[in-house]
Design a protein around this motif. Sequence first.
Motif, PDB file in Angstrom:
ATOM      1  N   UNK A  30       0.842  -1.197   0.000  1.00  0.00           N
ATOM      2  CA  UNK A  30       0.000   0.000   0.000  1.00  0.00           C
ATOM      3  C   UNK A  30       0.874   1.243   0.000  1.00  0.00           C
ATOM      4  N   UNK A  31       0.354   2.269  -0.605  1.00  0.00           N
ATOM      5  CA  UNK A  31       0.963   3.591  -0.592  1.00  0.00           C
ATOM      6  C   UNK A  31      -0.201   4.571  -0.561  1.00  0.00           C
ATOM      7  N   UNK A  32      -0.337   5.258   0.562  1.00  0.00           N
ATOM      8  CA  UNK A  32      -1.472   6.154   0.730  1.00  0.00           C
ATOM      9  C   UNK A  32      -0.983   7.519   1.205  1.00  0.00           C
ATOM     10  N   UNK A  33      -1.523   8.552   0.595  1.00  0.00           N
ATOM     11  CA  UNK A  33      -1.277   9.917   1.037  1.00  0.00           C
ATOM     12  C   UNK A  33      -2.596  10.502   1.514  1.00  0.00           C
ATOM     13  N   UNK A  34      -2.538  11.258   2.595  1.00  0.00           N
ATOM     14  CA  UNK A  34      -3.734  11.930   3.068  1.00  0.00           C
ATOM     15  C   UNK A  34      -4.312  12.812   1.970  1.00  0.00           C
ATOM     16  N   UNK A  35      -5.618  12.949   1.963  1.00  0.00           N
ATOM     17  CA  UNK A  35      -6.296  13.700   0.905  1.00  0.00           C
ATOM     18  C   UNK A  35      -5.712  15.096   0.730  1.00  0.00           C
ATOM     19  N   UNK A  36      -5.398  15.773   1.820  1.00  0.00           N
ATOM     20  CA  UNK A  36      -4.867  17.142   1.750  1.00  0.00           C
ATOM     21  C   UNK A  36      -3.480  17.215   1.121  1.00  0.00           C
ATOM     22  N   UNK A  37      -2.804  16.048   1.002  1.00  0.00           N
ATOM     23  CA  UNK A  37      -1.436  16.035   0.478  1.00  0.00           C
ATOM     24  C   UNK A  37      -1.347  15.454  -0.932  1.00  0.00           C
ATOM     25  N   UNK A  38      -2.472  15.057  -1.488  1.00  0.00           N
ATOM     26  CA  UNK A  38      -2.491  14.532  -2.847  1.00  0.00           C
ATOM     27  C   UNK A  38      -2.389  15.675  -3.849  1.00  0.00           C
ATOM     28  N   UNK A  39      -1.776  15.382  -4.986  1.00  0.00           N
ATOM     29  CA  UNK A  39      -1.583  16.365  -6.063  1.00  0.00           C
ATOM     30  C   UNK A  39      -0.738  17.565  -5.623  1.00  0.00           C
ATOM     31  N   UNK A  40       0.207  17.280  -4.721  1.00  0.00           N
ATOM     32  CA  UNK A  40       1.103  18.323  -4.229  1.00  0.00           C
ATOM     33  C   UNK A  40       2.567  18.013  -4.558  1.00  0.00           C
ATOM     34  N   UNK A  41       2.806  16.970  -5.388  1.00  0.00           N
ATOM     35  CA  UNK A  41       4.170  16.629  -5.773  1.00  0.00           C
ATOM     36  C   UNK A  41       4.859  15.613  -4.875  1.00  0.00           C
ATOM     37  N   UNK A  42       4.132  15.028  -3.941  1.00  0.00           N
ATOM     38  CA  UNK A  42       4.725  14.041  -3.039  1.00  0.00           C
ATOM     39  C   UNK A  42       4.841  12.646  -3.659  1.00  0.00           C
ATOM     40  N   UNK A  43       3.936  12.295  -4.550  1.00  0.00           N
ATOM     41  CA  UNK A  43       3.823  10.916  -5.026  1.00  0.00           C
ATOM     42  C   UNK A  43       5.094  10.342  -5.605  1.00  0.00           C
ATOM     43  N   UNK A  44       5.688  11.013  -6.569  1.00  0.00           N
ATOM     44  CA  UNK A  44       6.878  10.480  -7.244  1.00  0.00           C
ATOM     45  C   UNK A  44       8.051  10.306  -6.289  1.00  0.00           C
ATOM     46  N   UNK A  45       8.439  11.314  -5.501  1.00  0.00           N
ATOM     47  CA  UNK A  45       9.576  11.093  -4.608  1.00  0.00           C
ATOM     48  C   UNK A  45       9.315  10.042  -3.531  1.00  0.00           C
ATOM     49  N   UNK A  46       8.077   9.960  -3.048  1.00  0.00           N
ATOM     50  CA  UNK A  46       7.760   8.934  -2.049  1.00  0.00           C
ATOM     51  C   UNK A  46       7.844   7.550  -2.673  1.00  0.00           C
ATOM     52  N   UNK A  47       7.260   7.375  -3.852  1.00  0.00           N
ATOM     53  CA  UNK A  47       7.311   6.081  -4.527  1.00  0.00           C
ATOM     54  C   UNK A  47       8.759   5.671  -4.787  1.00  0.00           C
ATOM     55  N   UNK A  48       9.567   6.593  -5.249  1.00  0.00           N
ATOM     56  CA  UNK A  48      10.972   6.280  -5.508  1.00  0.00           C
ATOM     57  C   UNK A  48      11.710   5.912  -4.215  1.00  0.00           C
ATOM     58  N   UNK A  49      11.411   6.603  -3.119  1.00  0.00           N
ATOM     59  CA  UNK A  49      12.051   6.287  -1.839  1.00  0.00           C
ATOM     60  C   UNK A  49      11.664   4.894  -1.360  1.00  0.00           C
ATOM     61  N   UNK A  50      10.399   4.524  -1.522  1.00  0.00           N
ATOM     62  CA  UNK A  50       9.952   3.188  -1.111  1.00  0.00           C
ATOM     63  C   UNK A  50      10.631   2.125  -1.972  1.00  0.00           C
ATOM     64  N   UNK A  51      10.695   2.331  -3.274  1.00  0.00           N
ATOM     65  CA  UNK A  51      11.355   1.365  -4.159  1.00  0.00           C
ATOM     66  C   UNK A  51      12.837   1.256  -3.816  1.00  0.00           C
ATOM     67  N   UNK A  52      13.496   2.381  -3.586  1.00  0.00           N
ATOM     68  CA  UNK A  52      14.913   2.359  -3.220  1.00  0.00           C
ATOM     69  C   UNK A  52      15.127   1.609  -1.912  1.00  0.00           C
ATOM     70  N   UNK A  53      14.248   1.824  -0.941  1.00  0.00           N
ATOM     71  CA  UNK A  53      14.359   1.110   0.329  1.00  0.00           C
ATOM     72  C   UNK A  53      14.173  -0.391   0.124  1.00  0.00           C
ATOM     73  N   UNK A  54      13.209  -0.769  -0.703  1.00  0.00           N
ATOM     74  CA  UNK A  54      12.993  -2.190  -0.971  1.00  0.00           C
ATOM     75  C   UNK A  54      14.227  -2.807  -1.625  1.00  0.00           C
ATOM     76  N   UNK A  55      14.847  -2.092  -2.553  1.00  0.00           N
ATOM     77  CA  UNK A  55      16.042  -2.602  -3.235  1.00  0.00           C
ATOM     78  C   UNK A  55      17.203  -2.787  -2.253  1.00  0.00           C
ATOM     79  N   UNK A  56      17.274  -1.932  -1.244  1.00  0.00           N
ATOM     80  CA  UNK A  56      18.327  -2.056  -0.234  1.00  0.00           C
ATOM     81  C   UNK A  56      18.047  -3.192   0.739  1.00  0.00           C
ATOM     82  N   UNK A  57      16.777  -3.405   1.074  1.00  0.00           N
ATOM     83  CA  UNK A  57      16.401  -4.382   2.094  1.00  0.00           C
ATOM     84  C   UNK A  57      16.296  -5.816   1.579  1.00  0.00           C
TER      85      UNK A  57
END
Length: 106
Positions: A30-57
Amino acid sequence: MPRAIYDGETLIGFASQGLNKETERYELISLMLGHAFQRKGYGLPILMAVIDEMAEMYPCKEIYLSVIYNNKAAIHLYEKIGFKPTGEIEEGHHPEPIYRLDMNDY
């Protein structure tokens, strides 16, 4: 593995990921952002951070996820990173197409 997502001191979302022992697939569950934080540019960097963390772990060569079939914004984001539909459907509250990211293409 669950993760809270913060911007400074503000909780803005949640992610969970790990190995699905039934399918032997590494999944972004799951990847969920609070409604107030959607469409504010968070999605791409968060998704990339999660993928990078998975690749490390994990020794993951592929990452899978499912997405609600009509969530066009999420599908666009996942495809932008390189996730591709597998043709599989996960049946839950809504039909959810399954997407796969080949880590060699990331």
